[in-house]
Write a protein that holds these residues in place. Structure first.
Motif, PDB file in Angstrom:
ATOM      1  N   ILE A  20       0.832  -1.204   0.000  1.00  0.00           N
ATOM      2  CA  ILE A  20       0.000   0.000   0.000  1.00  0.00           C
ATOM      3  C   ILE A  20       0.872   1.260   0.000  1.00  0.00           C
ATOM      4  CG2 ILE A  20      -1.654   1.357   1.360  1.00  0.00           C
ATOM      5  CD1 ILE A  20      -3.018  -1.332   2.083  1.00  0.00           C
ATOM      6  N   ILE A  21       1.906   1.278   0.823  1.00  0.00           N
ATOM      7  CA  ILE A  21       2.804   2.440   0.871  1.00  0.00           C
ATOM      8  C   ILE A  21       3.428   2.685  -0.506  1.00  0.00           C
ATOM      9  CG2 ILE A  21       5.008   3.286   1.799  1.00  0.00           C
ATOM     10  CD1 ILE A  21       4.179   1.814   4.457  1.00  0.00           C
ATOM     11  N   ALA A  75      -9.375  -4.745  -9.253  1.00  0.00           N
ATOM     12  CA  ALA A  75      -9.926  -3.568  -9.947  1.00  0.00           C
ATOM     13  C   ALA A  75      -8.814  -2.584 -10.284  1.00  0.00           C
ATOM     14  CB  ALA A  75     -11.001  -2.896  -9.099  1.00  0.00           C
ATOM     15  N   LEU A  76      -7.897  -2.394  -9.353  1.00  0.00           N
ATOM     16  CA  LEU A  76      -6.770  -1.491  -9.586  1.00  0.00           C
ATOM     17  C   LEU A  76      -5.849  -2.056 -10.667  1.00  0.00           C
ATOM     18  CD1 LEU A  76      -5.279   1.086  -8.895  1.00  0.00           C
ATOM     19  CD2 LEU A  76      -4.185  -0.140  -6.991  1.00  0.00           C
ATOM     20  N   SER A  77      -5.636  -3.348 -10.635  1.00  0.00           N
ATOM     21  CA  SER A  77      -4.817  -3.977 -11.661  1.00  0.00           C
ATOM     22  C   SER A  77      -5.455  -3.800 -13.037  1.00  0.00           C
ATOM     23  CB  SER A  77      -4.629  -5.470 -11.357  1.00  0.00           C
ATOM     24  OG  SER A  77      -3.882  -6.082 -12.391  1.00  0.00           O
ATOM     25  N   ALA A  78      -6.756  -3.998 -13.111  1.00  0.00           N
ATOM     26  CA  ALA A  78      -7.454  -3.928 -14.398  1.00  0.00           C
ATOM     27  C   ALA A  78      -7.360  -2.530 -15.018  1.00  0.00           C
ATOM     28  CB  ALA A  78      -8.913  -4.343 -14.232  1.00  0.00           C
ATOM     29  N   ILE A 100     -10.237   4.644  -7.698  1.00  0.00           N
ATOM     30  CA  ILE A 100     -10.220   3.178  -7.661  1.00  0.00           C
ATOM     31  C   ILE A 100      -9.098   2.704  -6.744  1.00  0.00           C
ATOM     32  CG2 ILE A 100      -9.807   1.080  -9.033  1.00  0.00           C
ATOM     33  CD1 ILE A 100     -11.312   2.535 -11.335  1.00  0.00           C
ATOM     34  N   ALA A 101      -7.949   3.374  -6.801  1.00  0.00           N
ATOM     35  CA  ALA A 101      -6.830   3.007  -5.920  1.00  0.00           C
ATOM     36  C   ALA A 101      -7.221   3.191  -4.458  1.00  0.00           C
ATOM     37  CB  ALA A 101      -5.602   3.852  -6.259  1.00  0.00           C
ATOM     38  N   ARG A 102      -7.828   4.328  -4.137  1.00  0.00           N
ATOM     39  CA  ARG A 102      -8.225   4.596  -2.753  1.00  0.00           C
ATOM     40  C   ARG A 102      -9.183   3.517  -2.245  1.00  0.00           C
ATOM     41  NH1 ARG A 102     -12.526   6.643  -0.834  1.00  0.00           N
ATOM     42  NH2 ARG A 102     -13.280   7.487  -2.807  1.00  0.00           N
ATOM     43  N   LYS A 103     -10.164   3.178  -3.048  1.00  0.00           N
ATOM     44  CA  LYS A 103     -11.133   2.146  -2.653  1.00  0.00           C
ATOM     45  C   LYS A 103     -10.472   0.771  -2.568  1.00  0.00           C
ATOM     46  CE  LYS A 103     -15.127   4.621  -4.433  1.00  0.00           C
ATOM     47  NZ  LYS A 103     -16.146   4.675  -5.499  1.00  0.00           N
ATOM     48  N   SER A 104      -9.537   0.506  -3.465  1.00  0.00           N
ATOM     49  CA  SER A 104      -8.821  -0.771  -3.459  1.00  0.00           C
ATOM     50  C   SER A 104      -7.959  -0.910  -2.208  1.00  0.00           C
ATOM     51  CB  SER A 104      -7.941  -0.894  -4.709  1.00  0.00           C
ATOM     52  OG  SER A 104      -8.725  -0.934  -5.871  1.00  0.00           O
ATOM     53  N   PHE A 105      -7.240   0.154  -1.865  1.00  0.00           N
ATOM     54  CA  PHE A 105      -6.397   0.121  -0.664  1.00  0.00           C
ATOM     55  C   PHE A 105      -7.252  -0.018   0.591  1.00  0.00           C
ATOM     56  CE2 PHE A 105      -3.349   3.020  -3.207  1.00  0.00           C
ATOM     57  CZ  PHE A 105      -2.846   1.934  -3.904  1.00  0.00           C
ATOM     58  N   SER A 106      -8.367   0.676   0.608  1.00  0.00           N
ATOM     59  CA  SER A 106      -9.273   0.592   1.755  1.00  0.00           C
ATOM     60  C   SER A 106      -9.811  -0.832   1.918  1.00  0.00           C
ATOM     61  CB  SER A 106     -10.429   1.582   1.570  1.00  0.00           C
ATOM     62  OG  SER A 106     -11.339   1.477   2.625  1.00  0.00           O
ATOM     63  N   ALA A 107     -10.199  -1.449   0.810  1.00  0.00           N
ATOM     64  CA  ALA A 107     -10.704  -2.824   0.858  1.00  0.00           C
ATOM     65  C   ALA A 107      -9.619  -3.780   1.344  1.00  0.00           C
ATOM     66  CB  ALA A 107     -11.213  -3.252  -0.518  1.00  0.00           C
TER      67      ALA A 107
END
Length: 129
Positions: free
Chosen positions: A41-42, A81-84, A111-118
């Motif tokens: 994440i960092i 999702a972030l990868s896609a 999308i990154a923010r939501k992905s990291f949060s998940a």
């Protein structure tokens, strides 16, 4: 209430692939997952910043390189999702479809923010073999 949550989930992209998480645990050890996720994440937040800067500066070489790297690391950690979207941006750059690359890259930070949060939420649940 359960139906509302389910319908919302249907409208949201899938941010984490649990099968990938489980495969990492099988291949390594559950005890390394929290630290692995935190480092990912960092590093990925720094890449997202670099991608946003490249988008603003229309630096398509950097945009292509950084989205390739982010797409690979995101997939490795199950952030599908972030990868896609990263792969889509990379492909647009490779095909010199720069308007499309910029359009997609504008969506990437959210999308990154939501992905990291998940992934942080998943990390808080703990991991077992």
């Amino acid at each position: 209430m359960h139906n509302i949550q389910n319908s919302k989930a249907l409208n949201e992209p899938k941010y984490i692939d649990e099968e990938i998480i489980q495969q990492i645990i099988r291949d390594t050890d559950a005890s390394i997952m929290p630290e692995l996720i935190q480092f990912y994440i960092i590093e990925s937040k720094e890449r997202v910043d670099t991608i946003s800067k490249a988008e603003k500066e229309k630096d398509f070489h950097t945009l292509e390189f950084e989205t390739h790297t982010l797409g690979s690391s995101a997939l490795t950690l199950g952030n599908i999702a972030l990868s896609a979207i990263s792969r889509e941006i990379e492909l647009h750059c490779m095909q010199q479809q720069f308007d499309e690359a910029l359009e997609k890259s504008a969506l990437l930070p959210d999308i990154a923010r939501k992905s990291f949060s998940a992934l942080e939420t998943r990390n808080a649940q703990g991991f077992t073999k």
